[in-house]
Structure formats: C-alpha cells, structure tokens
Motif scaffolding. Structure first.
Motif, PDB file in Angstrom:
ATOM      1  N   GLN A 136       3.036  51.090 106.158  1.00 16.03           N
ATOM      2  CA  GLN A 136       4.476  51.114 106.409  1.00 16.03           C
ATOM      3  C   GLN A 136       4.905  52.540 106.725  1.00 16.03           C
ATOM      4  O   GLN A 136       4.319  53.498 106.260  1.00 16.03           O
ATOM      5  CB  GLN A 136       5.236  50.626 105.178  1.00 16.03           C
ATOM      6  N   ALA A 174       3.939  47.796 110.515  1.00 11.81           N
ATOM      7  CA  ALA A 174       3.612  47.475 109.115  1.00 11.81           C
ATOM      8  C   ALA A 174       2.451  46.491 109.002  1.00 11.81           C
ATOM      9  O   ALA A 174       2.334  45.772 108.010  1.00 11.81           O
ATOM     10  CB  ALA A 174       4.838  46.929 108.386  1.00 11.81           C
ATOM     11  N   GLY A 202      10.177  52.544 106.264  1.00 13.36           N
ATOM     12  CA  GLY A 202       9.954  51.975 107.584  1.00 13.36           C
ATOM     13  C   GLY A 202      11.146  52.183 108.487  1.00 13.36           C
ATOM     14  O   GLY A 202      11.910  51.245 108.753  1.00 13.36           O
ATOM     15  N   ASP A 256      15.166  47.391 108.285  1.00 12.07           N
ATOM     16  CA  ASP A 256      14.193  48.437 107.964  1.00 12.07           C
ATOM     17  C   ASP A 256      13.534  48.163 106.619  1.00 12.07           C
ATOM     18  O   ASP A 256      14.132  47.532 105.738  1.00 12.07           O
ATOM     19  CB  ASP A 256      14.885  49.805 107.899  1.00 12.07           C
ATOM     20  N   ASN A 257      12.317  48.665 106.476  1.00 17.77           N
ATOM     21  CA  ASN A 257      11.613  48.541 105.202  1.00 17.77           C
ATOM     22  C   ASN A 257      11.962  49.727 104.318  1.00 17.77           C
ATOM     23  O   ASN A 257      11.531  50.858 104.570  1.00 17.77           O
ATOM     24  CB  ASN A 257      10.095  48.502 105.440  1.00 17.77           C
TER      25      ASN A 257
END
Length: 556
Positions: free
Chosen positions: A173, A169, A202, A225-226
C-alpha cells in the motif's frame, strides 16, 4: 554647531535618498526564438533554476509539429534556447542534483509509451555534463512497470526521489516512489515484494521538496484512499521522508484544524499542496480548489522549526482570491513571501483566459492581482493577446522569477543576470536518448535460437532459400553492421541494418528466454535492409535476436 547641524542635515538628506523605494521590477514577456522566429514552446511542465543564470524547462512541444518537438530549453542569462529534443513531456518535472546535473520525469520513449492507452511521465532521464547519461523506463503492463510521476527532488547527486500515483495495493500500500542512491533506482515500497514494514497511506503524491536538509512530500486526499492509523479524524496532506527509519513516512498534521471565514476547510476538496521555500525560512504549502467538484478557499500553511505545521490566515483586501480558484504553482522568494499562479475553475477553456499571479506576504497579506501580458505589452512590434492561464512558477531571488502559461509563453520578473559561460549549459542540442528497459536489446548476431513454445517458420513460398550456409561467416568481417531500431505505432518494431553480402535473415523477440514473436526467414541481398515485427504489449520482449547467415554461393 552650525557646521554640525549642516553635516547632520547632509547625512539625513543622503539617508532619505538612499531609503527612497526603488522602482519595483515588473513581469514581462521573454520568449525563446522558435522556428522562423515564431516563439512557441508547447505546454511547459516545469521550470527549475539552480541559480538565476542556470535554469531549465521541460516541454511537451506541439503535437504534429516536427519543428517544435518535446524536450528541454535552458537559460544562461542570455536567453532561452533549445537544449534537448529528447526526454520531454507536457507534464514533465525537473530536479537539480548539482550545477551540471539534473533529472527529468519524462514521457516514455517513442513506441510502446506513446500509444493511446499509455500514460505520460512514466520514465526518467539523467543529465550530466551536457548529455543524457542514462534513461530509465519499464515496459508497460508488467508488475514492475513504472506508474505516472508528478514530483521530483534531489538533495544531491546520490539522493533523488520521484513519486506519483497511488499504488494499486496488489503487493504493498502507498504511493509509487523511486529512489536513486547514486548507484541505482529502487521502488519504495517495492512493486513486486511484500514490505509490510513500509507504512505509507494510499494517496497520490503531488509534490516533493528538499528543505532544511529534509525531504517532504505533499499528497492529495480523495474518497476511497487507503488511510492508516493516525488519520481517523483527518488525512495528513504533508509527509516527511526519513530514509533509514523503520517508519519512512512520518505524517504531519496542522497544529489546529484548518478553517477559512470561521468555516472548516474540506481537506478532500483541496487541490495539491504546492511546496516551496527559501533557505533559512519556513516552508510554504499552498493549495486551492480541485478544479472540479466542491469549492475550497486558497489555503496557505507554513512549516517551521521542529516540523510545526500551522495555517497562515490570509488577508485579502482586494478580494483577489475566490473560493473556487485553483492554484497552479507557488514559488517562495526571500523575505518570507511567495508568488502563486492561479485560475478560476474552467477558466482555461475560455477563449481568452488571463494569466493571473499574486504575491502572498509572510503575514498572510494577499497582494494585488498581476495579469499577464500587461495591458499594451508588445512583442515583435505587435500587442500581445491572451497567452493562456498561468502555470509553472520558479523564483531564484526576490526579483528573479519565471512563469510559463498554458499556451507555452514565458514571462520574466527582473532583469537578466550576467551571462553564465559554463559550456555544459550550451551543448549542441541533445538529440539522442540512451536505450532503456522499455526497448528490447539486440542480442549478439547469430545467437542460437530458442524454439521452445513456438513452431519453426518455413521460408516464404516466393523466396528461394539455399540450403547451404557458411558456418565460418562470423569469423570473418562482420556480415551485418549499423543496426538501428525504432518502434512504429506503439507495437511494430523496425530493425534496419547493412548487409555485406547476401544472407538469410530472421528477427526473433524473446521474453525471459521464451520466443514471443518472430519474422519469416528472408533472403536479402547486400545493402541497407530492414525487417518489421509486430509485438504484443502484454508480452513485451526483453531481447531481440537478429539471426543472420551468409548464403554460400553454389558451385557451377
């Protein structure tokens, strides 16, 4: 009437005989012959079949055993045999692009990609017509370096996808994706340029599959996690990729929350969804527990028409599957059923772990456990012992499947098909992998040196360096030939070559035109010679300049 009745009875009798269930095919050991007849492959990363008589497997070989190298094996209906001693990997992947064309996710070439800190599965090989037509890799430690890949799929020769680790990222992302469009590879999203229009959660990618003409990928959900809009209540574990759309990644969610035994399934405790499907039937997505951490029941999803994702409740009368079981692989067979290979948490570390399989029917019924090798099964006149836990699975038909164990042992369901006579399936074992960007290229001999950023080296005091050089040497027969390079211990480059006459020699390594390393200036007599140069992985060169100037004889 009696004649009619007799005829009917005969027909019924014939139907009864015809309808009698055939003897079900059984799993059995089927190994390729190794060195000295010893059957061993090393750890198998993947097994994939274009059809029953055209299969490939990728293996990491056996560390420290030159006779069992990493590479590929092929199957043409007559048995498995060595196909290539290059482009292997214990966690490699295979994606067919056509009957004589496929790609592999492989370990990086020997050298920079094999030191202790390097990760496997960070390069690609493109096979076509019985040879490696191209290799793709990047130097490690750069902004555009490839990340580890765990999945590969092709819809045809001009559309292949490869994916794996979550991006850091720093620029964009999402997960690392490479796309082959028939002309070249590109990272999606880019590793070096901002692409805010590519909205990708992500998460790491675990699987890729082309099904019903569309591309799907499974991802794993982990803490940290994104997430993106739409995942506020639960993460999406399955994505649909539609190239050309502004939003390439479409998040798919089950029609209802997942549950087992009346309890909700913790999606972040699930291992990767294994994607598999037969033509014209719903896509399977099957996962078990992570293998470490909280338990999670084996969970099966089906993707039907209109991308409707539903959970398939499992009925397990023999209690074959346990809440802590890890699903290693899944392979669909015609008739809406799927084999899975599985193990219990930590079982792979046991002294004699079994290889376990079961068949899940389209109505969710879990079949009996199949343990391999079967009791009393023999190979080479000896009863087979444990061959490790079950691993990769591939099925090209209802009773035509392959499974590889942790210890590199193959088991086959069904009889061998008719042999395939395609010569591209049986080339001489491929031993050459083309150069790629992870290896610096050799510049034309005698190219002018760029001394910017580096002090000129003086000749070694033990060497006598004549001052006069022959400026016309490159207009005559080449003074240097048969140049070969290899990397030693990850960062020492050795360049070997043949000199036609005595010459002054120096090797210079450059990165974007700047000198990053160079040897002393040596005087070498004619014959086969070599130089070694230590490189810095953080300043990996892209060009090598072997400077060779013939020594002009002194007049007496």
């Amino acid at each position: 009437m009696r004649r009619v009745a007799a005829a009917v009875a005969a027909v019924l009798a014939a139907l009864t005989v015809t309808a009698a269930p055939a003897v079900a095919a059984e799993w059995r050991s089927q190994q390729p012959a190794g060195p000295g007849g010893f059957p061993l492959l090393g750890q198998v990363g993947d097994v994939e079949c274009w059809q029953a008589d055209r299969c490939m497997l990728i293996t990491g070989g056996v560390a420290g055993s030159p006779s069992i190298p990493a590479g590929l094996f092929a199957y043409d209906g007559r048995g498995w045999y060595r196909y290539a001693t290059v482009c292997g990997g214990a966690d490699g992947r295979i994606a067919w692009a056509g009957p004589d064309e496929f790609w592999t996710v492989s370990d990086q070439q020997k050298g920079q990609g094999t030191n202790e800190k390097a990760k496997p599965s960070i390069s690609l090989c493109h096979f076509k017509g019985g040879q490696v037509v191209a290799s793709y890799a990047k130097p490690i430690g750069r902004g555009d370096s490839y990340l580890q890949m765990a999945a590969a799929a092709c819809s045809g020769p001009s559309d292949c996808w490869f994916a794996g680790e979550r991006l850091p990222a720093t620029v964009n992302q999402g997960a690392f994706h490479l796309h082959w469009n028939g002309l070249g590879l590109s990272a999606v999203p880019s590793l070096t340029s901002s692409q805010p229009e590519v909205v990708d959660p992500g998460r790491s990618v675990a699987g890729l599959v082309v099904h019903g003409g569309a591309l799907y990928e499974s991802v794993v959900a982990r803490a940290g996690d994104n997430e993106i809009a739409g995942e506020e209540e639960e993460p999406s574990l399955l994505h649909k990729l539609t190239p050309g759309l502004a939003n390439l990644f479409e998040l798919l969610f089950p029609a209802a929350p997942l549950e087992a035994g009346g309890e909700p399934v913790n999606l972040r405790a699930l291992g990767p969804l294994h994607l598999t499907g037969s033509e014209g039937e719903p896509l399977w997505a099957i996962a078990g527990a992570i293998g470490s951490g909280p338990s999670a029941p084996v969970t099966a999803l089906r993707l039907g028409a209109g991308d409707e994702l539903t959970q398939l409740p499992l009925t397990d009368p023999d209690e074959v599957l346990k809440p802590w079981d890890v699903v290693s692989a899944a392979a669909a067979v015609p008739g809406e059923a799927a084999w899975i290979s599985f193990r219990s948490e930590g079982e792979e570390f046991g002294l004699a772990p079994p290889a376990r399989l079961t068949l899940i029917q389209g109505d969710g019924t879990v079949g009996p456990e199949v343990t391999l090798p079967a009791a009393g099964e023999e190979a080479g006149g000896e009863v087979l012992g444990s061959k490790g836990v079950a691993g990769p699975l591939e099925c090209s038909g209802a009773e035509q499947c392959w499974m590889a164990t942790q210890k590199g042992w193959l088991f086959h369901l069904g009889a061998d098909p008719a042999p395939n006579a395609d010569p591209a399936l049986r080339p001489a074992p491929i031993t050459v992998r083309p150069a790629d960007e992870s290896l610096p290229t050799v510049a034309p001999i005698g190219a002018p040196e760029d001394d910017s950023g580096a002090d000129a080296d003086k000749p070694s005091e033990q060497e006598e360096i004549p001052a006069e050089l022959d400026p016309q040497i490159h207009q005559e027969k080449p003074i240097v030939s048969k140049i070969k390079q290899r990397l030693l211990d990850g960062a020492v480059l050795e360049l070997s070559f043949t000199l036609r006459k005595t010459a002054n020699v120096r090797l210079v390594a450059r990165l974007e035109g700047k000198v990053v390393a160079k040897t002393k200036l040596y005087t070498m007599a004619k014959g086969r010679r070599s130089v070694r140069l230590k490189l810095n992985p953080k300043r990996w060169p892209t060009k090598l300049d072997l400077q060779v100037h013939a020594v002009k004889k002194r007049k007496s």
